[in-house]
Write a protein that holds these residues in place. Sequence first.
Motif, mmCIF file in Angstrom:
data_model
loop_
_atom_site.group_PDB
_atom_site.id
_atom_site.type_symbol
_atom_site.label_atom_id
_atom_site.label_comp_id
_atom_site.label_asym_id
_atom_site.label_seq_id
_atom_site.Cartn_x
_atom_site.Cartn_y
_atom_site.Cartn_z
ATOM 1 N N GLY A 171 -58.282 86.657 -88.125
ATOM 2 C CA GLY A 171 -57.515 85.688 -87.593
ATOM 3 C C GLY A 171 -58.099 84.085 -88.260
ATOM 4 O O GLY A 171 -57.801 83.034 -87.648
ATOM 5 N N LYS A 172 -58.450 84.403 -89.453
ATOM 6 C CA LYS A 172 -58.757 82.965 -90.197
ATOM 7 C C LYS A 172 -57.532 81.934 -90.390
ATOM 8 O O LYS A 172 -57.675 80.811 -89.825
ATOM 9 N N TRP A 229 -49.006 77.747 -84.085
ATOM 10 C CA TRP A 229 -49.008 78.787 -83.012
ATOM 11 C C TRP A 229 -49.800 78.189 -81.882
ATOM 12 O O TRP A 229 -50.503 77.165 -81.987
ATOM 13 N N SER A 287 -54.753 82.411 -88.887
ATOM 14 C CA SER A 287 -54.163 82.206 -87.495
ATOM 15 C C SER A 287 -54.968 81.024 -86.952
ATOM 16 O O SER A 287 -54.099 80.255 -86.308
ATOM 17 N N GLU A 329 -57.879 79.514 -98.538
ATOM 18 C CA GLU A 329 -58.301 80.440 -99.612
ATOM 19 C C GLU A 329 -57.396 79.636 -100.853
ATOM 20 O O GLU A 329 -56.781 80.299 -101.569
ATOM 21 N N HIS A 340 -63.804 83.421 -99.096
ATOM 22 C CA HIS A 340 -64.851 84.730 -99.048
ATOM 23 C C HIS A 340 -65.841 84.738 -99.792
ATOM 24 O O HIS A 340 -66.936 85.049 -99.497
ATOM 25 N N ARG A 370 -53.444 78.256 -88.118
ATOM 26 C CA ARG A 370 -52.082 77.721 -87.643
ATOM 27 C C ARG A 370 -52.110 77.025 -86.350
ATOM 28 O O ARG A 370 -51.365 76.150 -85.899
ATOM 29 N N VAL A 416 -52.457 87.148 -81.490
ATOM 30 C CA VAL A 416 -51.248 87.173 -82.241
ATOM 31 C C VAL A 416 -50.137 87.240 -81.333
ATOM 32 O O VAL A 416 -49.915 87.952 -80.441
ATOM 33 N N LEU A 457 -57.847 87.755 -81.087
ATOM 34 C CA LEU A 457 -58.312 87.313 -82.396
ATOM 35 C C LEU A 457 -59.692 86.679 -81.901
ATOM 36 O O LEU A 457 -60.710 86.995 -82.572
ATOM 37 N N THR A 494 -60.418 90.837 -93.352
ATOM 38 C CA THR A 494 -59.102 90.914 -93.288
ATOM 39 C C THR A 494 -58.647 90.932 -91.892
ATOM 40 O O THR A 494 -58.904 91.874 -91.284
ATOM 41 N N GLY A 495 -57.570 90.036 -91.792
ATOM 42 C CA GLY A 495 -56.946 90.084 -90.276
ATOM 43 C C GLY A 495 -57.926 89.809 -89.087
ATOM 44 O O GLY A 495 -57.348 90.080 -88.027
#
Length: 456
Positions: A267-268, A279, A270, A390, A419, A273, A237, A244, A264-265
């Motif tokens: 890095g999917k 990124w 990300s 998603e 998911h 990105r 991040v 990640l 959750t969180g």
Amino acid sequence: MASKLVISPFTLAYYTYQCFHSTGWLGPVSIFGYFVIGTIVNKVLMSPIVSKLVQQEKLEGDFRFKHMQIRVNAEPAAFYRAGRVEHMRTNRRLQSLLQTQRELIGKELWLYIGINTFDYLGSILSYVVIAIPIFSGVYGDLSPTELSALVSKNAFVSIYLISCFSQLIDLSSTVTDVAGYTHRIGELQETLLSLGRRKNENYSEAKAGWDLDSSFSEEDAVPKDTAFLLERVTLSVPSSGKLLIKDLSLRISQGDSVMIVGNTGTGKTSLLRVLGGLWESTRGSIQMLTCFGPHGVLFLPQRPFFTDGSLREQVIYPLKEIYPVSGPADDERIVRFLELAGLADLLARAGGLDEQVDWNWYDILSPGEMQRLSFARLFYLQPRYAVLDEATSALTEEVEHELYRVCLQLGMTLVSVGHRPSLEKFHSWILKLHGEGRWELMRCERMKRLPSEEGC
Ligand SMILES: Nc1ncnc2c1ncn2[C@@H]1O[C@H](COP(=O)(O)OP(=O)(O)OP(=O)(O)O)[C@@H](O)[C@H]1O
């Protein structure tokens, strides 16, 4: 302002000479001395105004942003009964803007007092300059008529010279405004330039823009049917440095759809990105080998994006014009894809494809309809690779199944974040992110586990 600045040096030089000619060295020296003092005082009064003006511009931007935020999120705020708290927060921003404006006006008041005092004392100075030689007896031998003619001539020259300086001092308020705005724009430019300089060396993208016939040279070692090639990519991040993904090697080729899963969180998004070049990766290289656009790669972000304009403009977005040709054939395609996406009724609601609607698309579509409209756009643009974040989270499994089936029928290779296990059957590979850099890649049909080091 520019014309005054350009002309001033000439008028100043001319009237300085004339003043010296009429009053001797005393006139020009006292007027120049007066101007120097006026400039120093003005500089002292101007400096705090520039920084206040910069602050005011920033607060005005913040206040407008807050206003826009409330307009866009009026409904959720109403569900939370957040009227009072939002009113308080908005008021706080408005008060801090008004406070800065008051302080700015206070500081400007002193500048205006300084400018007007300079003008006023300047007119007195012109009479002092004329009076000194008269009362010191320099013109003692002149008759009253000659003396009055001389006074009138000297008065004109010295008054005009002082007025030239006064005009320059009067520009102070304009100069402070320009300096404040220039400072703010300068800050923006510096930020943009530093972003531009921070070139993403780990990332390369196939021919920028919407190249419809993009192809790669024969010598190219990578097959033409590859969209992304990742080699030992490590991703963190940017703001916190939280790790990640570590050392991910992956090739996403035509027909090899990949599903990215994880808590959750982890890095999917990300990772998407990084694939999109938004990124930077911390280490490793990412190559986007197929161009962005129709027949290339297209991203469907987690939050659907709509622009203002007609229904047609939503479907063909981000194309500016109808591609490949405007006309009934294109209309038929759009209508067919809207039907496939389950939005047949939207055409009637919008009053046709080209009706310029006055509503905000976010207000009149449900979250599910927004996702369906995004899919209609995807069907219309028909990329070879669709990256879906998603994209069906607000839809039922049946609808999701139908939309994915159409995507595959249209020949798209999918990179999906999702998911639901029901999505797995549309993909050949599953990339599971465990967080803290750990990941595993699994073959979908047989769920054959591969060690982290191997690529796809
Ligand atoms: N713009 C951002 N600036 C700073 N940190 C961010 C930003 N976006 C995401 N993060 C952080 O990066 C981490 C990974 O976020 P990401 O959106 O990739 O998660 P995700 O796996 O897609 O989660 P979800 O399943 O909830 O969508 C999170 O800890 C998140 O807080």
